[in-house]
Design a protein around this motif. Structure first.
Motif, PDB file in Angstrom:
ATOM      1  N   UNK A  38      87.368 -41.435 -36.438  1.00 24.35           N
ATOM      2  CA  UNK A  38      88.718 -41.932 -36.172  1.00 24.35           C
ATOM      3  C   UNK A  38      88.690 -43.004 -35.080  1.00 24.35           C
ATOM      4  N   UNK A  39      87.915 -42.774 -34.028  1.00 19.16           N
ATOM      5  CA  UNK A  39      87.808 -43.763 -32.954  1.00 19.16           C
ATOM      6  C   UNK A  39      87.171 -45.047 -33.471  1.00 19.16           C
ATOM      7  N   UNK A  40      86.152 -44.915 -34.305  1.00 21.79           N
ATOM      8  CA  UNK A  40      85.495 -46.090 -34.867  1.00 21.79           C
ATOM      9  C   UNK A  40      86.446 -46.870 -35.771  1.00 21.79           C
ATOM     10  N   UNK A  41      87.197 -46.177 -36.598  1.00 24.42           N
ATOM     11  CA  UNK A  41      88.165 -46.844 -37.475  1.00 24.42           C
ATOM     12  C   UNK A  41      89.224 -47.568 -36.655  1.00 24.42           C
ATOM     13  N   UNK A  42      89.673 -46.939 -35.599  1.00 24.92           N
ATOM     14  CA  UNK A  42      90.663 -47.559 -34.713  1.00 24.92           C
ATOM     15  C   UNK A  42      90.082 -48.799 -34.046  1.00 24.92           C
ATOM     16  N   UNK A  43      88.845 -48.694 -33.592  1.00 29.65           N
ATOM     17  CA  UNK A  43      88.175 -49.829 -32.961  1.00 29.65           C
ATOM     18  C   UNK A  43      88.017 -50.986 -33.946  1.00 29.65           C
ATOM     19  N   UNK A  44      87.559 -50.678 -35.157  1.00 35.20           N
ATOM     20  CA  UNK A  44      87.382 -51.727 -36.165  1.00 35.20           C
ATOM     21  C   UNK A  44      88.718 -52.396 -36.498  1.00 35.20           C
ATOM     22  N   UNK A  45      89.771 -51.599 -36.597  1.00 33.96           N
ATOM     23  CA  UNK A  45      91.094 -52.154 -36.900  1.00 33.96           C
ATOM     24  C   UNK A  45      91.560 -53.074 -35.773  1.00 33.96           C
ATOM     25  N   UNK A  46      91.240 -52.713 -34.544  1.00 31.48           N
ATOM     26  CA  UNK A  46      91.670 -53.537 -33.413  1.00 31.48           C
ATOM     27  C   UNK A  46      90.870 -54.826 -33.307  1.00 31.48           C
ATOM     28  N   UNK A  47      89.746 -54.884 -34.011  1.00 33.14           N
ATOM     29  CA  UNK A  47      88.884 -56.073 -33.948  1.00 33.14           C
ATOM     30  C   UNK A  47      89.129 -57.058 -35.094  1.00 33.14           C
ATOM     31  N   UNK A  48      90.082 -56.779 -35.958  1.00 32.76           N
ATOM     32  CA  UNK A  48      90.379 -57.684 -37.058  1.00 32.76           C
ATOM     33  C   UNK A  48      91.028 -58.950 -36.514  1.00 32.76           C
ATOM     34  N   UNK A  49      90.534 -60.068 -36.957  1.00 31.80           N
ATOM     35  CA  UNK A  49      91.063 -61.346 -36.501  1.00 31.80           C
ATOM     36  C   UNK A  49      92.310 -61.681 -37.318  1.00 31.80           C
ATOM     37  N   UNK A  50      93.434 -61.899 -36.634  1.00 30.20           N
ATOM     38  CA  UNK A  50      94.668 -62.242 -37.352  1.00 30.20           C
ATOM     39  C   UNK A  50      94.544 -63.592 -38.061  1.00 30.20           C
ATOM     40  N   UNK A  51      95.234 -63.729 -39.179  1.00 33.83           N
ATOM     41  CA  UNK A  51      95.201 -64.966 -39.965  1.00 33.83           C
ATOM     42  C   UNK A  51      95.598 -66.179 -39.127  1.00 33.83           C
ATOM     43  N   UNK A  52      96.540 -65.990 -38.195  1.00 34.58           N
ATOM     44  CA  UNK A  52      96.982 -67.116 -37.357  1.00 34.58           C
ATOM     45  C   UNK A  52      95.838 -67.638 -36.487  1.00 34.58           C
ATOM     46  N   UNK A  53      94.964 -66.743 -36.050  1.00 36.39           N
ATOM     47  CA  UNK A  53      93.821 -67.156 -35.228  1.00 36.39           C
ATOM     48  C   UNK A  53      92.850 -67.965 -36.065  1.00 36.39           C
ATOM     49  N   UNK A  54      92.562 -67.485 -37.287  1.00 34.21           N
ATOM     50  CA  UNK A  54      91.674 -68.240 -38.181  1.00 34.21           C
ATOM     51  C   UNK A  54      92.278 -69.612 -38.482  1.00 34.21           C
ATOM     52  N   UNK A  55      93.586 -69.665 -38.690  1.00 31.74           N
ATOM     53  CA  UNK A  55      94.249 -70.932 -38.995  1.00 31.74           C
ATOM     54  C   UNK A  55      94.137 -71.885 -37.807  1.00 31.74           C
ATOM     55  N   UNK A  56      94.357 -71.381 -36.607  1.00 37.56           N
ATOM     56  CA  UNK A  56      94.219 -72.219 -35.420  1.00 37.56           C
ATOM     57  C   UNK A  56      92.805 -72.732 -35.257  1.00 37.56           C
ATOM     58  N   UNK A  57      91.829 -71.876 -35.512  1.00 41.65           N
ATOM     59  CA  UNK A  57      90.428 -72.289 -35.454  1.00 41.65           C
ATOM     60  C   UNK A  57      90.155 -73.356 -36.500  1.00 41.65           C
ATOM     61  N   UNK A  58      90.674 -73.151 -37.693  1.00 42.69           N
ATOM     62  CA  UNK A  58      90.489 -74.124 -38.776  1.00 42.69           C
ATOM     63  C   UNK A  58      91.024 -75.497 -38.363  1.00 42.69           C
ATOM     64  N   UNK A  59      92.216 -75.516 -37.790  1.00 39.48           N
ATOM     65  CA  UNK A  59      92.825 -76.789 -37.389  1.00 39.48           C
ATOM     66  C   UNK A  59      92.018 -77.485 -36.301  1.00 39.48           C
ATOM     67  N   UNK A  60      91.619 -76.744 -35.284  1.00 39.53           N
ATOM     68  CA  UNK A  60      90.835 -77.336 -34.194  1.00 39.53           C
ATOM     69  C   UNK A  60      89.479 -77.813 -34.690  1.00 39.53           C
ATOM     70  N   UNK A  61      88.839 -76.985 -35.505  1.00 45.08           N
ATOM     71  CA  UNK A  61      87.517 -77.351 -36.019  1.00 45.08           C
ATOM     72  C   UNK A  61      87.605 -78.568 -36.936  1.00 45.08           C
ATOM     73  N   UNK A  62      88.582 -78.583 -37.816  1.00 45.35           N
ATOM     74  CA  UNK A  62      88.726 -79.700 -38.761  1.00 45.35           C
ATOM     75  C   UNK A  62      89.002 -81.011 -38.036  1.00 45.35           C
ATOM     76  N   UNK A  63      89.699 -80.925 -36.902  1.00 49.72           N
ATOM     77  CA  UNK A  63      90.017 -82.147 -36.152  1.00 49.72           C
ATOM     78  C   UNK A  63      88.816 -82.705 -35.399  1.00 49.72           C
ATOM     79  N   UNK A  64      87.751 -81.913 -35.290  1.00 51.07           N
ATOM     80  CA  UNK A  64      86.573 -82.346 -34.545  1.00 51.07           C
ATOM     81  C   UNK A  64      86.607 -81.915 -33.089  1.00 51.07           C
ATOM     82  N   UNK A  65      87.683 -81.290 -32.682  1.00 50.21           N
ATOM     83  CA  UNK A  65      87.852 -80.853 -31.285  1.00 50.21           C
ATOM     84  C   UNK A  65      86.752 -79.876 -30.852  1.00 50.21           C
ATOM     85  N   UNK A  66      86.193 -79.131 -31.798  1.00 51.61           N
ATOM     86  CA  UNK A  66      85.183 -78.119 -31.471  1.00 51.61           C
ATOM     87  C   UNK A  66      83.764 -78.578 -31.788  1.00 51.61           C
TER      88      UNK A  66
END
Length: 116
Positions: free
Chosen positions: A26-54
């Motif tokens: 149960x603790x491991x499942x909770x930990x894994x769930x808390x480590x999921x990257x939200x779609x908004x974070x991936x989208x922000x990374x995509x935008x910054x990376x695509x722009x060449x900023x990273x």
């Protein structure tokens, strides 16, 4: 001399182990769930990376993601043959945030909060 019922002791020990394993799962499942990257974070990374900023490597990774050949999750998990494209970004993030991340890690690499 008292008779010892070893079968009962073994059953009790197995039951205690099963209970402990259930709690850990149960603790491991909770930990894994808390480590999921939200779609908004991936989208922000995509935008910054695509722009060449990273950097150029991350820009190339963003091209693969936007083209459907990769996902950010796959790139960062190391499962992709293109995972080397994110190394420069990971190195930069480690330099910037490494000390704070290390402070939140307990024994065996588990979150420090599990040991409180």
């Amino acid at each position: 001399m008292a008779t010892v019922d070893h079968a009962m002791k073994i059953k009790a020990a197995v039951s205690a182990i099963d209970t402990a394993l259930d709690e850990l799962e149960q603790k491991l499942a909770s930990f894994k769930a808390s480590c999921q990257v939200p779609a908004e974070v991936w989208q922000g990374l995509q935008e910054k990376a695509a722009s060449g900023e990273l950097g150029a490597d991350m820009q190339a990774a963003a091209g693969l993601v936007s083209g459907g050949a990769e996902t950010w999750d796959s790139l960062f998990s190391g499962k992709s043959t293109n995972s080397d494209l994110v190394i420069s970004h990971l190195d930069a993030m480690q330099a910037e945030h490494g000390a704070a991340a290390a402070a939140g890690v307990g024994p065996n690499g588990m979150p420090a909060e599990l040991y409180q």
